[in-house]
Scaffold this motif. Structure first.
Motif, PDB file in Angstrom:
ATOM      1  N   ALA A  43       0.841  -1.195   0.000  1.00  0.00           N
ATOM      2  CA  ALA A  43       0.000   0.000   0.000  1.00  0.00           C
ATOM      3  C   ALA A  43       0.877   1.246   0.000  1.00  0.00           C
ATOM      4  O   ALA A  43       1.840   1.336   0.772  1.00  0.00           O
ATOM      5  CB  ALA A  43      -0.921   0.004   1.216  1.00  0.00           C
ATOM      6  N   SER A  97      -8.873   5.245  -5.164  1.00  0.00           N
ATOM      7  CA  SER A  97      -7.706   4.376  -5.044  1.00  0.00           C
ATOM      8  C   SER A  97      -7.522   3.609  -6.354  1.00  0.00           C
ATOM      9  O   SER A  97      -8.445   3.491  -7.164  1.00  0.00           O
ATOM     10  CB  SER A  97      -7.884   3.408  -3.870  1.00  0.00           C
ATOM     11  OG  SER A  97      -9.038   2.587  -4.066  1.00  0.00           O
ATOM     12  N   HIS A 122      -3.480   4.608  -2.435  1.00  0.00           N
ATOM     13  CA  HIS A 122      -4.658   5.207  -1.812  1.00  0.00           C
ATOM     14  C   HIS A 122      -5.109   6.450  -2.571  1.00  0.00           C
ATOM     15  O   HIS A 122      -4.330   7.089  -3.292  1.00  0.00           O
ATOM     16  CB  HIS A 122      -4.355   5.599  -0.363  1.00  0.00           C
ATOM     17  CG  HIS A 122      -4.041   4.446   0.527  1.00  0.00           C
ATOM     18  ND1 HIS A 122      -4.902   3.393   0.735  1.00  0.00           N
ATOM     19  CD2 HIS A 122      -2.945   4.178   1.287  1.00  0.00           C
ATOM     20  CE1 HIS A 122      -4.363   2.528   1.573  1.00  0.00           C
ATOM     21  NE2 HIS A 122      -3.169   2.981   1.913  1.00  0.00           N
ATOM     22  N   ASP A 199       3.793   7.239   5.375  1.00  0.00           N
ATOM     23  CA  ASP A 199       2.868   8.368   5.273  1.00  0.00           C
ATOM     24  C   ASP A 199       3.512   9.701   5.629  1.00  0.00           C
ATOM     25  O   ASP A 199       2.844  10.733   5.595  1.00  0.00           O
ATOM     26  CB  ASP A 199       1.645   8.143   6.168  1.00  0.00           C
ATOM     27  CG  ASP A 199       2.025   7.842   7.620  1.00  0.00           C
ATOM     28  OD1 ASP A 199       3.229   7.910   7.956  1.00  0.00           O
ATOM     29  OD2 ASP A 199       1.124   7.540   8.405  1.00  0.00           O
ATOM     30  N   SER A 226      -7.987   0.529  21.052  1.00  0.00           N
ATOM     31  CA  SER A 226      -7.680   0.895  19.680  1.00  0.00           C
ATOM     32  C   SER A 226      -8.049   2.346  19.396  1.00  0.00           C
ATOM     33  O   SER A 226      -9.052   2.859  19.888  1.00  0.00           O
ATOM     34  CB  SER A 226      -8.455  -0.022  18.720  1.00  0.00           C
ATOM     35  OG  SER A 226      -8.385   0.455  17.399  1.00  0.00           O
ATOM     36  N   SER A 228      -9.360   3.451  16.913  1.00  0.00           N
ATOM     37  CA  SER A 228     -10.652   3.532  16.232  1.00  0.00           C
ATOM     38  C   SER A 228     -11.795   3.763  17.209  1.00  0.00           C
ATOM     39  O   SER A 228     -12.894   4.137  16.797  1.00  0.00           O
ATOM     40  CB  SER A 228     -10.915   2.254  15.421  1.00  0.00           C
ATOM     41  OG  SER A 228     -11.020   1.132  16.275  1.00  0.00           O
ATOM     42  N   ASN A 253     -13.732   3.210  11.365  1.00  0.00           N
ATOM     43  CA  ASN A 253     -12.576   2.774  10.589  1.00  0.00           C
ATOM     44  C   ASN A 253     -11.666   3.964  10.323  1.00  0.00           C
ATOM     45  O   ASN A 253     -12.101   4.974   9.765  1.00  0.00           O
ATOM     46  CB  ASN A 253     -13.067   2.163   9.274  1.00  0.00           C
ATOM     47  CG  ASN A 253     -11.951   1.580   8.442  1.00  0.00           C
ATOM     48  OD1 ASN A 253     -10.775   1.732   8.748  1.00  0.00           O
ATOM     49  ND2 ASN A 253     -12.309   0.899   7.369  1.00  0.00           N
ATOM     50  N   SER A 255      -8.730   3.700   8.542  1.00  0.00           N
ATOM     51  CA  SER A 255      -7.817   3.421   7.438  1.00  0.00           C
ATOM     52  C   SER A 255      -7.730   4.636   6.518  1.00  0.00           C
ATOM     53  O   SER A 255      -8.621   5.496   6.525  1.00  0.00           O
ATOM     54  CB  SER A 255      -8.282   2.190   6.659  1.00  0.00           C
ATOM     55  OG  SER A 255      -9.565   2.403   6.106  1.00  0.00           O
ATOM     56  N   PRO A 256      -6.667   4.759   5.716  1.00  0.00           N
ATOM     57  CA  PRO A 256      -6.390   6.015   5.018  1.00  0.00           C
ATOM     58  C   PRO A 256      -7.543   6.602   4.216  1.00  0.00           C
ATOM     59  O   PRO A 256      -7.762   7.808   4.245  1.00  0.00           O
ATOM     60  CB  PRO A 256      -5.213   5.641   4.114  1.00  0.00           C
ATOM     61  CG  PRO A 256      -4.483   4.594   4.879  1.00  0.00           C
ATOM     62  CD  PRO A 256      -5.557   3.790   5.546  1.00  0.00           C
ATOM     63  N   ASP A 257      -8.287   5.789   3.472  1.00  0.00           N
ATOM     64  CA  ASP A 257      -9.343   6.326   2.614  1.00  0.00           C
ATOM     65  C   ASP A 257     -10.727   6.278   3.251  1.00  0.00           C
ATOM     66  O   ASP A 257     -11.722   6.610   2.601  1.00  0.00           O
ATOM     67  CB  ASP A 257      -9.383   5.562   1.288  1.00  0.00           C
ATOM     68  CG  ASP A 257      -8.179   5.845   0.407  1.00  0.00           C
ATOM     69  OD1 ASP A 257      -7.427   6.787   0.712  1.00  0.00           O
ATOM     70  OD2 ASP A 257      -7.990   5.114  -0.583  1.00  0.00           O
ATOM     71  N   SER A 258     -10.802   5.885   4.524  1.00  0.00           N
ATOM     72  CA  SER A 258     -12.107   5.743   5.163  1.00  0.00           C
ATOM     73  C   SER A 258     -12.703   7.107   5.496  1.00  0.00           C
ATOM     74  O   SER A 258     -12.000   8.108   5.620  1.00  0.00           O
ATOM     75  CB  SER A 258     -11.979   4.919   6.447  1.00  0.00           C
ATOM     76  OG  SER A 258     -11.235   5.636   7.420  1.00  0.00           O
ATOM     77  N   TYR A 317      -5.287  11.318  12.156  1.00  0.00           N
ATOM     78  CA  TYR A 317      -6.499  10.786  12.782  1.00  0.00           C
ATOM     79  C   TYR A 317      -7.369  11.906  13.345  1.00  0.00           C
ATOM     80  O   TYR A 317      -8.577  11.743  13.508  1.00  0.00           O
ATOM     81  CB  TYR A 317      -6.158   9.817  13.911  1.00  0.00           C
ATOM     82  CG  TYR A 317      -5.546   8.504  13.466  1.00  0.00           C
ATOM     83  CD1 TYR A 317      -5.602   8.089  12.143  1.00  0.00           C
ATOM     84  CD2 TYR A 317      -4.899   7.670  14.386  1.00  0.00           C
ATOM     85  CE1 TYR A 317      -5.033   6.887  11.747  1.00  0.00           C
ATOM     86  CE2 TYR A 317      -4.329   6.467  13.991  1.00  0.00           C
ATOM     87  CZ  TYR A 317      -4.397   6.086  12.676  1.00  0.00           C
ATOM     88  OH  TYR A 317      -3.832   4.891  12.284  1.00  0.00           O
TER      89      TYR A 317
END
Length: 372
Positions: A43, A97, A122, A199, A226, A228, A253, A255-258, A317
């Motif tokens: 990724a 992506s 991504h 990143d 977590s 999240s 979530n 994750s990068p594209d969430s 985040y």
């Protein structure tokens, strides 16, 4: 014996070479061994422009590449040789992506010996902005505030200066050392540094007196919860004057594209044994907060309260992916925010009104105008 090796370390490759064998029924060896990448899928971010491959083939080989945005310096070679060469990627400005498939074939036995690796790029950059996001160069507030930004070719921030009238509030300069993967920040003259990953985000910025970084908000059974669900961004000072931004995510979530938006935020200002906690509850518009390089939500409470690290999304985040429409404070006061967008969906203006508890008319307002 057909000896097909797909994905091991180069150390394993050397071992495989010494233990491979031939027989009269099938007298050849064929296959590939990769030292880099170690996984079949890698990724990368929308602003990643390079990587490298290291591998060995038992026999002569050729490469089939199925994405025009990924290019290589070699597409064929001989067997028994370790190859190490760079890959180049175009920055992903599609808004989605995408993936690149690279398949290596043994030239003499392509049906029997081949190995495929993927690069998954991504839609977003390392800071959480979309790869097509416009770089904000300056923001002027009607209250006399001014924010000035600079970036490098990868859209990574390199400078931020915040002023209010004639007073300079913050002055950050940021540099990235590719040789040892470190980021260095000069913050009003104080030096902080950290390692970074793919990143370019700092793990934890550390200086002689200050640290800035993520921390677990609470633990369950001795283990950190977590991010999240909940996390802190903490500014710690050697003098005990600390500020914690405690975000409640509720299991979203990250994750990068969430798509993810913090449910609420608590800001704890600590000085010795004294702690002042400000509670905030957010409601969001349907406008996406990823079409410009900075996190516009950080402007709502004003230049003096703006955290420059979060404004730049150095800790991504903390960037909710939607623009806040209503920010309610624990004392009953509130802020409303209304964004006007450019044609490319980046923010053109942000109108912020502040209301005292139970008030129907704003007690103050600020209009932020964006320059790109």
């Amino acid at each position: 014996m057909k000896h097909i090796i797909r994905q091991f370390s180069l150390g394993a490759a050397l071992l495989a070479l010494t233990t491979s064998c031939l027989n009269n029924d099938d007298p050849y060896n064929a296959g590939f061994v990769f030292g880099r990448p170690l996984q079949p899928v890698t990724a990368i971010f929308a602003n990643t422009v390079e990587d490298s491959i290291q591998f060995m083939s038992y026999g002569p080989w050729y490469l089939v590449r199925e994405a025009s945005w990924c290019t290589t310096t070699a597409t064929q070679g001989q067997g028994g040789t370790v190859y190490s060469y760079p890959l180049s990627f175009e920055q992903n400005a599609t808004g989605d992506s995408r993936h690149a498939r690279l398949t290596f074939y043994d030239s003499d036995h392509p049906d029997d010996a081949h190995a495929t690796i993927f690069y998954w790029q991504h839609a977003t950059r390392g800071d959480g902005s979309l790869g097509l996001a416009a770089d904000v160069r300056a923001i002027s507030g009607s209250d006399g505030s001014r924010f000035e930004f600079a970036y490098d070719a990868l859209h990574r921030p390199t400078q931020l200066r915040i002023t209010l009238g004639e007073t300079q509030l913050r002055n950050l300069t940021i540099s990235y050392n590719e040789a040892d993967s470190t980021i260095a920040v000069s913050d009003n003259g104080q030096q902080l540094s950290s390692k970074y990953g793919r990143d370019w985000q700092p793990e934890k910025l550390v200086g002689l007196t200050d640290t800035v970084g993520y921390a677990s908000q609470y633990y369950q059974n001795g283990m950190p919860v977590s991010a999240s669900f909940a996390f802190n961004l903490e500014h710690r000072h050697a003098n005990g004057q600390n500020r914690y931004y405690a975000y409640l995510m509720g299991g979203q979530n990250l994750s990068p594209d969430s798509l993810h938006c913090a449910d609420s935020l608590r800001i704890a200002d600590m000085q010795g044994q004294s702690t002042l906690v400000t509670k905030m509850k957010m409601e969001y518009s349907k406008m996406d907060n990823r079409y410009q390089s900075i996190d516009v939500n950080q402007l709502i409470t004003g230049a003096e309260q703006c955290d420059p690290y979060q404004l730049l999304s150095l800790f991504r985040y903390t960037r909710s992916t939607s623009i806040v429409s209503l920010l309610t404070i624990g004392d009953g006061s509130r802020y409303t925010a209304e964004a006007t967008l450019n044609g490319n969906q980046s923010v053109k203006q942000l109108q912020v009104n502040r209301y005292e508890a139970h008030a129907t008319e704003p007690t103050s307002n600020v209009t932020y105008s964006f320059e790109y």
